[in-house]
Write a protein that holds these residues in place. Structure first.
Motif, PDB file in Angstrom:
ATOM      1  N   LYS A   1     -11.185  13.987 -10.785  1.00 15.25           N
ATOM      2  CA  LYS A   1     -11.284  14.666 -12.068  1.00 15.25           C
ATOM      3  C   LYS A   1     -10.952  16.144 -11.871  1.00 15.25           C
ATOM      4  CE  LYS A   1     -14.742  11.638 -14.164  1.00 15.25           C
ATOM      5  NZ  LYS A   1     -16.083  11.549 -14.794  1.00 15.25           N
TER       6      LYS A   1
ATOM      7  N   LEU B   1      -1.339  14.033 -13.758  1.00 16.28           N
ATOM      8  CA  LEU B   1      -1.428  12.768 -14.491  1.00 16.28           C
ATOM      9  C   LEU B   1      -0.563  11.691 -13.835  1.00 16.28           C
ATOM     10  CD1 LEU B   1      -1.293  14.070 -18.173  1.00 16.28           C
ATOM     11  CD2 LEU B   1      -3.282  13.080 -17.017  1.00 16.28           C
TER      12      LEU B   1
ATOM     13  N   GLY C   1      -2.192  10.036 -10.997  1.00 19.39           N
ATOM     14  CA  GLY C   1      -3.373   9.228 -11.271  1.00 19.39           C
ATOM     15  C   GLY C   1      -4.665   9.986 -11.461  1.00 19.39           C
ATOM     16  N   HIS C   2      -4.619  11.315 -11.492  1.00 21.01           N
ATOM     17  CA  HIS C   2      -5.830  12.095 -11.704  1.00 21.01           C
ATOM     18  C   HIS C   2      -6.253  12.066 -13.173  1.00 21.01           C
ATOM     19  CE1 HIS C   2      -5.694  13.738  -7.659  1.00 21.01           C
ATOM     20  NE2 HIS C   2      -4.432  14.082  -7.833  1.00 21.01           N
ATOM     21  N   GLU C   3      -7.538  12.314 -13.411  1.00 21.17           N
ATOM     22  CA  GLU C   3      -8.048  12.543 -14.757  1.00 21.17           C
ATOM     23  C   GLU C   3      -8.043  14.052 -14.987  1.00 21.17           C
ATOM     24  OE1 GLU C   3     -11.725  10.592 -15.759  1.00 21.17           O
ATOM     25  OE2 GLU C   3     -11.327   8.994 -14.306  1.00 21.17           O
TER      26      GLU C   3
ATOM     27  N   THR D   1      -8.493  17.536 -17.437  1.00 13.81           N
ATOM     28  CA  THR D   1      -8.949  18.287 -18.608  1.00 13.81           C
ATOM     29  C   THR D   1      -8.121  19.554 -18.674  1.00 13.81           C
ATOM     30  OG1 THR D   1     -11.199  17.423 -18.525  1.00 13.81           O
ATOM     31  CG2 THR D   1     -10.873  19.491 -19.709  1.00 13.81           C
TER      32      THR D   1
ATOM     33  N   GLY E   1      -1.212  11.949 -22.475  1.00 13.94           N
ATOM     34  CA  GLY E   1      -1.473  10.998 -21.403  1.00 13.94           C
ATOM     35  C   GLY E   1      -2.801  10.312 -21.602  1.00 13.94           C
ATOM     36  N   ASP E   2      -2.923   9.092 -21.061  1.00 11.70           N
ATOM     37  CA  ASP E   2      -4.154   8.305 -21.234  1.00 11.70           C
ATOM     38  C   ASP E   2      -5.346   8.941 -20.525  1.00 11.70           C
ATOM     39  OD1 ASP E   2      -2.745   6.444 -22.693  1.00 11.70           O
ATOM     40  OD2 ASP E   2      -2.369   5.128 -20.972  1.00 11.70           O
ATOM     41  N   ARG E   3      -5.096   9.661 -19.449  1.00 10.35           N
ATOM     42  CA  ARG E   3      -6.201  10.251 -18.673  1.00 10.35           C
ATOM     43  C   ARG E   3      -6.325  11.752 -18.927  1.00 10.35           C
ATOM     44  NH1 ARG E   3      -3.248   7.147 -15.678  1.00 10.35           N
ATOM     45  NH2 ARG E   3      -2.243   8.924 -14.661  1.00 10.35           N
ATOM     46  N   LEU E   4      -5.803  12.192 -20.077  1.00 11.40           N
ATOM     47  CA  LEU E   4      -5.802  13.618 -20.406  1.00 11.40           C
ATOM     48  C   LEU E   4      -6.797  13.923 -21.515  1.00 11.40           C
ATOM     49  CD1 LEU E   4      -4.548  16.495 -20.285  1.00 11.40           C
ATOM     50  CD2 LEU E   4      -2.856  15.695 -21.967  1.00 11.40           C
ATOM     51  N   THR E   5      -7.596  14.965 -21.295  1.00 15.67           N
ATOM     52  CA  THR E   5      -8.478  15.505 -22.325  1.00 15.67           C
ATOM     53  C   THR E   5      -8.074  16.943 -22.583  1.00 15.67           C
ATOM     54  OG1 THR E   5     -10.331  14.116 -21.629  1.00 15.67           O
ATOM     55  CG2 THR E   5     -10.863  16.066 -22.946  1.00 15.67           C
TER      56      THR E   5
ATOM     57  N   ARG F   1     -16.320  18.259 -12.161  1.00 13.80           N
ATOM     58  CA  ARG F   1     -14.928  18.143 -11.708  1.00 13.80           C
ATOM     59  C   ARG F   1     -14.842  18.290 -10.196  1.00 13.80           C
ATOM     60  NH1 ARG F   1     -15.656  17.764 -16.650  1.00 13.80           N
ATOM     61  NH2 ARG F   1     -13.913  17.674 -18.120  1.00 13.80           N
TER      62      ARG F   1
END
Length: 210
Positions: free
Chosen positions: A2, A21, A24-26, A28, A41-45, A64
């Motif tokens: 993260k 992304l 493969g990282h999540e 923010t 992206g799906d893992r993006l905030t 994080r």
């Protein structure tokens, strides 16, 4: 992992987000104006934050594994922004117990190779004089890093280019590559992500260049 990325709307910041992304990282991404941020992206905030208020940034860094920052002056008149906003990030990280921080600085802030060609030394001297307020700001930022409790790394590129990622560049821990004059923003972001897990770069300035 993260990750939190500050300065995510800038050239280097956007590259960090995209590459993180893709790996493969999540992620923010902290931005002041979400309308200016076009990465998806799906893992993006996307986190809208006031970078002058450390308390408001705590939620963005809590839990994080690492924080990466592309914060810095985009023009001469912005001098002062890197040190000021990085201090806010440091306070938020220290409040949440997050230790790993990788930031972008600039080649002229660090030491130059003793055997640099004369043309390079003259070029650095000229650029340093023209952009003195910007480099003074980055020096102040690095001083704030050095006095913090974080495990920081300052990545110092030379002149930045908008060119594709190559993944091929030189790095010097505590120094700068000889005759290093250019590097793409994409490769600077690549180097920052690579150094994130490198203990040899902790509490160090690292020169990067082609």
């Amino acid at each position: 992992m993260k990750l939190t990325v500050f300065g995510a709307t800038g050239g280097i910041g956007q590259e960090i987000v995209k590459q993180a992304l893709a790996s493969g990282h999540e992620v923010t991404a902290v931005v002041r104006d979400p309308a200016r941020f076009t990465v998806t992206g799906d893992r993006l905030t996307v986190f809208r934050g006031d970078l002058s208020d450390p308390e408001s940034l705590r939620a963005a860094v809590a839990g994080r594994g690492a924080v990466l920052s592309g914060l810095g002056a985009r023009k001469r008149g912005d001098a002062g922004v890197a040190a000021r906003l990085t201090r806010s990030v440091l306070k938020a990280m220290e409040a949440e117990g997050v230790r790993r921080l990788v930031v972008v600085s600039a080649g002229p802030v660090g030491p130059q190779p003793a055997d640099s060609p004369l043309a390079d030394r003259l070029m650095m001297k000229t650029i340093g004089a023209l952009l003195k307020p910007v480099y003074d700001d980055l020096s102040a930022m690095e001083a704030a890093l050095a006095s913090s409790a974080t495990d920081w790394t300052s990545v110092r590129p030379p002149r930045l280019q908008d060119k594709p990622l190559t993944g091929s560049y030189r790095t010097v821990v505590g120094g700068f590559p000889r005759a290093g004059r250019f590097i793409a923003r994409a490769d600077t972001a690549h180097a920052m992500l690579a150094m994130m897990d490198d203990p040899g770069t902790v509490k160090q300035g690292v020169g990067v260049a082609y």
